[in-house]
Each structure stands twice: as structure tokens, then as C-alpha cells.
Design a protein around this motif. Structure first.
Motif, PDB file in Angstrom:
ATOM      1  N   VAL A  26       0.826  -1.198   0.000  1.00 30.06           N
ATOM      2  CA  VAL A  26       0.000   0.000   0.000  1.00 30.06           C
ATOM      3  C   VAL A  26       0.864   1.253   0.000  1.00 30.06           C
ATOM      4  N   ARG A  27       0.455   2.202  -0.830  1.00 26.83           N
ATOM      5  CA  ARG A  27       1.125   3.499  -0.842  1.00 26.83           C
ATOM      6  C   ARG A  27       0.114   4.569  -0.457  1.00 26.83           C
ATOM      7  N   LEU A  28       0.521   5.471   0.419  1.00 25.94           N
ATOM      8  CA  LEU A  28      -0.357   6.575   0.804  1.00 25.94           C
ATOM      9  C   LEU A  28       0.202   7.893   0.282  1.00 25.94           C
ATOM     10  N   LEU A  29      -0.670   8.665  -0.381  1.00 24.84           N
ATOM     11  CA  LEU A  29      -0.290   9.982  -0.878  1.00 24.84           C
ATOM     12  C   LEU A  29      -1.024  11.047  -0.090  1.00 24.84           C
ATOM     13  N   LYS A  30      -0.365  12.160   0.155  1.00 21.40           N
ATOM     14  CA  LYS A  30      -1.053  13.296   0.785  1.00 21.40           C
ATOM     15  C   LYS A  30      -1.187  14.412  -0.259  1.00 21.40           C
ATOM     16  N   SER A  31      -2.001  15.396   0.041  1.00 16.01           N
ATOM     17  CA  SER A  31      -2.165  16.528  -0.876  1.00 16.01           C
ATOM     18  C   SER A  31      -2.391  17.788  -0.060  1.00 16.01           C
ATOM     19  N   ASN A  32      -2.532  18.906  -0.778  1.00 15.72           N
ATOM     20  CA  ASN A  32      -2.863  20.171  -0.112  1.00 15.72           C
ATOM     21  C   ASN A  32      -4.353  20.448  -0.106  1.00 15.72           C
ATOM     22  N   LEU A  33      -5.129  19.526  -0.707  1.00 12.62           N
ATOM     23  CA  LEU A  33      -6.569  19.742  -0.823  1.00 12.62           C
ATOM     24  C   LEU A  33      -7.288  19.326   0.451  1.00 12.62           C
ATOM     25  N   THR A  34      -8.456  19.919   0.667  1.00  9.30           N
ATOM     26  CA  THR A  34      -9.270  19.504   1.802  1.00  9.30           C
ATOM     27  C   THR A  34     -10.560  18.860   1.297  1.00  9.30           C
ATOM     28  N   ARG A  35     -11.192  18.196   2.227  1.00 15.92           N
ATOM     29  CA  ARG A  35     -12.417  17.465   1.946  1.00 15.92           C
ATOM     30  C   ARG A  35     -13.466  18.315   1.215  1.00 15.92           C
ATOM     31  N   ASP A  36     -13.751  19.535   1.715  1.00 19.09           N
ATOM     32  CA  ASP A  36     -14.813  20.338   1.076  1.00 19.09           C
ATOM     33  C   ASP A  36     -14.414  20.800  -0.311  1.00 19.09           C
ATOM     34  N   GLU A  37     -13.107  20.934  -0.560  1.00 20.59           N
ATOM     35  CA  GLU A  37     -12.695  21.365  -1.904  1.00 20.59           C
ATOM     36  C   GLU A  37     -12.989  20.295  -2.957  1.00 20.59           C
ATOM     37  N   ILE A  38     -12.905  19.022  -2.567  1.00 18.95           N
ATOM     38  CA  ILE A  38     -13.100  18.004  -3.602  1.00 18.95           C
ATOM     39  C   ILE A  38     -14.509  17.400  -3.605  1.00 18.95           C
ATOM     40  N   GLU A  39     -15.229  17.577  -2.523  1.00 15.75           N
ATOM     41  CA  GLU A  39     -16.549  16.952  -2.415  1.00 15.75           C
ATOM     42  C   GLU A  39     -17.463  17.225  -3.618  1.00 15.75           C
ATOM     43  N   PRO A  40     -17.564  18.480  -4.059  1.00 14.42           N
ATOM     44  CA  PRO A  40     -18.475  18.748  -5.188  1.00 14.42           C
ATOM     45  C   PRO A  40     -18.021  18.117  -6.502  1.00 14.42           C
ATOM     46  N   ARG A  41     -16.733  17.737  -6.580  1.00 10.77           N
ATOM     47  CA  ARG A  41     -16.218  17.227  -7.857  1.00 10.77           C
ATOM     48  C   ARG A  41     -15.840  15.755  -7.772  1.00 10.77           C
ATOM     49  N   ILE A  42     -16.262  15.073  -6.713  1.00 15.70           N
ATOM     50  CA  ILE A  42     -15.770  13.715  -6.481  1.00 15.70           C
ATOM     51  C   ILE A  42     -16.160  12.753  -7.598  1.00 15.70           C
ATOM     52  N   LYS A  43     -17.377  12.943  -8.155  1.00 13.65           N
ATOM     53  CA  LYS A  43     -17.825  12.026  -9.196  1.00 13.65           C
ATOM     54  C   LYS A  43     -16.948  12.146 -10.440  1.00 13.65           C
ATOM     55  N   GLU A  44     -16.728  13.378 -10.825  1.00 13.68           N
ATOM     56  CA  GLU A  44     -15.873  13.673 -11.980  1.00 13.68           C
ATOM     57  C   GLU A  44     -14.461  13.131 -11.745  1.00 13.68           C
ATOM     58  N   LEU A  45     -13.976  13.306 -10.538  1.00 13.17           N
ATOM     59  CA  LEU A  45     -12.630  12.837 -10.184  1.00 13.17           C
ATOM     60  C   LEU A  45     -12.525  11.317 -10.295  1.00 13.17           C
ATOM     61  N   VAL A  46     -13.514  10.636  -9.733  1.00 15.69           N
ATOM     62  CA  VAL A  46     -13.509   9.170  -9.775  1.00 15.69           C
ATOM     63  C   VAL A  46     -13.616   8.670 -11.224  1.00 15.69           C
ATOM     64  N   ASP A  47     -14.462   9.322 -12.013  1.00 11.89           N
ATOM     65  CA  ASP A  47     -14.612   8.921 -13.419  1.00 11.89           C
ATOM     66  C   ASP A  47     -13.287   9.036 -14.170  1.00 11.89           C
ATOM     67  N   LEU A  48     -12.595  10.128 -13.940  1.00  8.18           N
ATOM     68  CA  LEU A  48     -11.332  10.342 -14.653  1.00  8.18           C
ATOM     69  C   LEU A  48     -10.235   9.395 -14.137  1.00  8.18           C
ATOM     70  N   LEU A  49     -10.227   9.167 -12.851  1.00 11.11           N
ATOM     71  CA  LEU A  49      -9.250   8.207 -12.292  1.00 11.11           C
ATOM     72  C   LEU A  49      -9.498   6.825 -12.887  1.00 11.11           C
ATOM     73  N   TYR A  50     -10.771   6.495 -13.014  1.00 14.53           N
ATOM     74  CA  TYR A  50     -11.139   5.181 -13.548  1.00 14.53           C
ATOM     75  C   TYR A  50     -10.634   5.001 -14.979  1.00 14.53           C
ATOM     76  N   ILE A  51     -10.644   6.083 -15.743  1.00 17.71           N
ATOM     77  CA  ILE A  51     -10.152   6.021 -17.126  1.00 17.71           C
ATOM     78  C   ILE A  51      -8.628   5.864 -17.152  1.00 17.71           C
ATOM     79  N   HIS A  52      -7.953   6.545 -16.244  1.00 16.05           N
ATOM     80  CA  HIS A  52      -6.487   6.588 -16.321  1.00 16.05           C
ATOM     81  C   HIS A  52      -5.766   5.547 -15.482  1.00 16.05           C
ATOM     82  N   ILE A  53      -6.477   4.884 -14.617  1.00 14.79           N
ATOM     83  CA  ILE A  53      -5.868   3.820 -13.795  1.00 14.79           C
ATOM     84  C   ILE A  53      -6.451   2.495 -14.284  1.00 14.79           C
ATOM     85  N   PRO A  54      -5.733   1.795 -15.178  1.00 15.78           N
ATOM     86  CA  PRO A  54      -6.292   0.547 -15.718  1.00 15.78           C
ATOM     87  C   PRO A  54      -6.545  -0.460 -14.600  1.00 15.78           C
ATOM     88  N   SER A  55      -7.738  -1.079 -14.616  1.00 20.78           N
ATOM     89  CA  SER A  55      -8.056  -2.025 -13.552  1.00 20.78           C
ATOM     90  C   SER A  55      -8.831  -3.213 -14.095  1.00 20.78           C
TER      91      SER A  55
END
Ligand code: 5GP
Ligand code: MN
Ligand code: MN
Length: 480
Positions: free
Chosen positions: A100-129
């Protein structure tokens, strides 16, 4: 309670010599009374079986996330004398250097909450699974040999991530002594298109936030703060490591006969560590471990790229960097104090995480004053943890602790339990967006399929092996 075991204290039970025939030492399982009720007889027998192996040093150990595995239990830790002991592929597991690898960021929970769906969709495209998924990296034989030798260093040289990432990876993401010449063509065939892929089922990429802080000073030293967004990546050496394990289990069955080793279970197939077979396996295992570190390095790089794109930030503003990267399926040559004597041993950690305390010479400079970060995933619906290694782990468990919650239900049991339900919807109702490649994955991997990681972590915390630093909660998950 499993008949024949004895409770030592609140956090440990003993599997006495005699539980199975030929035990050279006793077994110790770290469980409290709650988790003891979930113990499987087969897994306890496996702890006892491991205690019969030649050259075992100290006790045959198991962590509270114990469950039945191939030969050795998952959650098992066993150390063997390098001169007189053995090495066994079953003590490492099929997914060599799953971790397991853990990454940190400068973002906070409320900053990403409104865009989480879009974020997950794009991660899904770029992280082959998914099962047998292939990635964007195609390697020829010569290049794959370089990956096997250099691990995450290879990835950084190719432009996946930064040199600075390397110091915060266990063993700097590269084990010396990996030998590309002891690996089969078949392993190379399986490995050449799978670098930079997540894999199936239990493997995941999770966007999380820091929900609770237990040790503020240590959290700060790791760069973690309340409501901060983190990303956890869980994957291993894919088909490459799996094929290497497969090849060497076969070779070890022969070696076991050749060296006259008697086994209570043929899944414990092994060879003397210093034998030709033992050293060949060890060199091949290191190559697979290096592949896994390169794999997590590539996946991290694409994760960073997706975040930069979605949030339109510069790398400096996003400040997405590695907190730490741990192996939880590996054998390592280490120095430990045994009965007051310094000894060189091969520690097998199978579904167990290294947990070195502060001051240990193998820690990177940035962590020598606090100890090693220990990353413990829980499940996609509840929580995960970061812990910090303690001295007690060196004294009692060869510097090791648990690796997760541990499975509670088999895959078939889980599928049955999920019948007629939408796990995806249940998680969405709790604000967790999940996307998965496999059809049955979400059922197999539903939170109830795992033990409650909070109970598991409390045992290792209270037993003093590793201390809780922060609790993480999921927001978006890509499953294999
Ligand atoms: P393993 O390597 O044994 O398959 O998995 C390690 C641990 O990861 C499991 O014991 C389980 O507790 C945890 N885990 C599995 N799936 C997920 C997930 O989707 N999210 C999180 N946070 N943890 C998970
Ligand atoms: Mn794993
Ligand atoms: Mn794995």
C-alpha cells in the motif's frame, strides 16, 4: 475459542507446542476476545504448521487480521535463521510485494466533495483495472529486466514521479540482488503489458480524507492534517509475481524432497535459505517486489496527473507526495535481537506490515525521529488507518504488525450476502462513490466481507506494536 489454545493476556493467545506434531516453537496470535471469536481453526493450524519448519527463530506469529491462506496464514510473520533455516514462497504469498502506498495533498475534503464524481470517473479512465488488465506501458524483454532490477528507480528514470518519492518507499523501492535470469519466459510474458495496472478484486485506489488525529505531533511530521485529502493505492506485482510464485512453488516441492524436509502440509514447500533453490527463489522474489514498486510508482504518477487536471492546480499547489509505501507480502533479510543475541534472519511477512520504531537504521532520514509509517487499509465503506512503528514490535514481532482488516467472509459467502442488494447504491447513500471493473467485485468486496479494521488496529495499538496516528475515511474508490 479454539480448543488447545491458551489466552496469555488481553491481546494475545498461545498455540502451544503439541497443537500439531513436530512444532519447534510455540505460536502466538495477537487477538482480543472479540476477534478470537472470528478465528478459523484452519488458520490456527497454519500458525502451528509454520512452527514445524526448520530454523524457525522466536515464535510463529500471527496478527489480528489473520485468516487462512496458502500454507502460511495471511497475517502471519515468521523468521528463520539465515544459516540453518528455510525460505518458502507460501510465506510470502502469490502476490509478491502486494502493498500500500499513501499519498497526501494540499486539498481539503470540502474542496473536492463537489467534484468527487468527476474525479472518480477520470481516475477510472487513467488507472487501468480489472482481471488481466493491461496498461499504457508496453515493455520488451530487456526493459522488463531493468524493471526487475531497479524497481521504482526505473519508473522515476522514465519520468513517472520524482527522485524525492524514492526515500519514502520501503527499501527505497528497490531490493538489491534481484536476478532477472532466474525468471521464466512465462512470467515475462505475463508481466510485459501489466505494469501500471491495478489488477482485480481486493486491489483499489481510494480517495480519502483525514477524519481523526490521534497523535498530532507525529501526524504533523508525516505532513497530515485534519480534513486533508489523501489517496491510498493497493496493488502488487500482477501476473509477473503470480507466475514467479507459481514457478517456485513447483521448484520448492522438488527441493523439499531433495533436502529431506518433512512437512505437515505440502503448501509449506520450502528450501534451505542458503541452498541453490532458496537463493534462486529469493532473487526472483526480489525481482517481483521491484516490479510491484515500479507499478505503484506509475499509478501514483497518473493519479497526480488526474488531480492536476481536475483541479487545475500546479504541482506545487497540489503538493501531492508520498507519505510512505509498504510491502505486505515479502521476505526480507534483517538483523534482529533474539534471546539477547544479534541474529541475521529471513523475516516472512505475509499479509503483515513492517513496523520499525524510531531510530532504526533502515528508516529514511525524514522518519528516523518518529518511526516508520504503517498503512492499514480497512474496507471501502468504513475506515483505514495510519500507524507508527514501536519498539515493542522489534521485541515481539520482528518489527511487524497487521496489514488490513482481514477477510471475514469468503468471496462466495459475500456474493450470497449481497444478493438482491446494490452495494454501489448503499455506498453512494453514505457519500462514497465507487467504480469497479469486475462484475461481482463490489459484492465480494463489500464492507461486511471484512473484519472491522477498528477492532484489528486496536489490538496492535494496545499490544504496543504500532500506535494509531490518523484515521482515514473513503470518499471515492476505484476497485479492480
Ligand atoms: P489483501 O492484501 O489481504 O487483499 O488486502 C489488504 C486489506 O485491504 C484487506 O485486509 C482489507 O482490510 C483492505 N481492503 C480491501 N479492499 C479495500 C477497499 O476498497 N478500501 C480500503 N480502504 N481497504 C480495503
Ligand atoms: Mn495486499
Ligand atoms: Mn494483492
Amino acid at each position: 475459542k479454539i480448543e488447545g489454545t491458551e489466552r496469555i493476556d488481553q491481546y494475545r493467545i498461545r498455540v502451544p507446542k503439541g497443537f500439531v506434531q513436530g512444532m519447534r516453537t510455540e505460536g502466538i496470535i495477537f487477538v482480543d476476545e472479540i476477534l478470537e471469536q472470528e478465528l478459523e481453526l484452519d488458520s490456527v493450524r497454519q500458525v502451528a504448521n509454520v512452527a514445524t519448519l526448520p530454523g524457525i527463530v522466536g515464535k510463529s506469529l500471527a496478527m489480528p487480521d489473520i485468516h487462512t491462506g496458502y500454507g502460511f496464514p495471511i497475517g502471519g510473520v515468521a523468521a528463520f535463521d539465515t544459516e540453518e533455516g528455510i525460505i518458502s514462497p507460501g510465506g510470502v504469498g502469490y502476490d509478491i510485494n502486494c502493498g500500500v502506498r499513501l499519498l497526501k495533498s494540499n486539498l481539503t475534503r470540502d474542496e473536492i466533495e463537489p467534484r468527487i464524481k468527476e474525479l472518480v470517473d477520470l481516475l477510472y479512465i487513467h488507472i487501468p483495472s480489472g482481471v488481466g488488465s493491461t496498461g499504457k506501458i508496453k515493455l520488451n524483454y530487456e526493459e522488463l529486466k531493468k524493471v526487475a532490477r531497479k524497481g521504482a528507480i526505473w519508473a522515476v528514470e522514465q519520468g513517472y514521479g520524482e527522485p524525492d518519492d524514492l526515500q519514502r518507499i520501503e527499501s527505497h523501492g528497490c531490493l538489491e540482488g534481484a536476478d532477472p535470469e532466474v525468471i521464466s519466459k512465462k512470467a515475462y510474458e505475463r508481466g510485459k503489458d501489466q505494469l501500471g495496472t491495478l489488477g482485480s478484486g481486493n486491489h483499489f485506489l481510494e480517495v480519502q480524507y483525514v477524519a481523526e488525529i490521534y497523535e498530532p505531533e507525529i501526524a504533523e511530521a508525516m505532513g497530515l492534517f485534519k480534513n486533508q485529502v489523501t489517496v491510498m493505492i493497493h496493488t502488487g506485482s500482477r501476473g509477473f509475481g503470480h507466475q514467479i510464485c507459481d514457478d517456485y512453488v513447483r521448484e520448492m516441492i522438488q527441493a523439499t524432497k531433495k533436502y529431506g524436509i518433512e512437512l505437515p502440509d505440502k503448501e509449506l514447500a520450502c528450501a534451505p535459505f542458503l541452498s541453490k533453490e532458496g537463493q534462486r527463489y529469493f532473487a526472483a522474489m526480489k525481482a517481483a517486489a521491484n516490479y510491484a514498486w515500479a507499478n505503484r510508482q506509475c499509478l501514483m504518477h497518473w493519479t497526480r496527473e488526474v488531480f492536476l487536471r481536475v483541479f487545475k492546480l500546479s504541482p506545487k499547489e497540489l503538493a501531492m507526495s508520498v507519505v510512505y509505501d509498504v510491502a505486505h507480502n515479502i521476505a526480507k533479510e534483517e538483523i534482529h535481537m533474539v534471546n539477547g543475541k544479534k541474529m541475521r534472519v529471513v523475516v516472512h511477512r505475509k499479509g503483515a506490515t513492517r513496523a520499525f520504531p524510531k531510530g532504526h537504521p533502515e528508516l529514511p532520514q525524514c522518519y528516523t525521529h518518529i518511526g516508520q509509517p504503517v498503512i492499514i487499509p480497512g474496507d471501502m465503506g468504513r475506515v483505514s488507518f495510519v500507524l507508527i512503528g514501536q519498539d515493542k514490535a522489534m521485541q515481539e514481532t520482528f518489527g511487524s504488525t497487521c496489514h488490513g482488516a482481514g477477510r471475514l467472509l469468503s468471496r462466495t459467502q459475500a456474493i450470497k450476502k449481497a444478493k438482491g442488494r446494490s452495494i454501489k447504491q448503499e455506498l453512494a447513500n453514505r457519500g462514497i462513490i465507487v467504480k469497479s471493473a469486475g462484475k461481482e467485485t463490489l459484492a465480494e468486496e463489500m464492507p461486511e466481507a471484512y473484519k472491522d479494521v477498528s477492532n484489528v488496529v486496536d489490538v496492535v495499538h494496545n499490544a504496543g506494536l504500532a500506535h494509531k496516528v490518523v484515521k482515514l475515511k473513503p470518499m471515492g474508490v476505484i476497485k479492480g
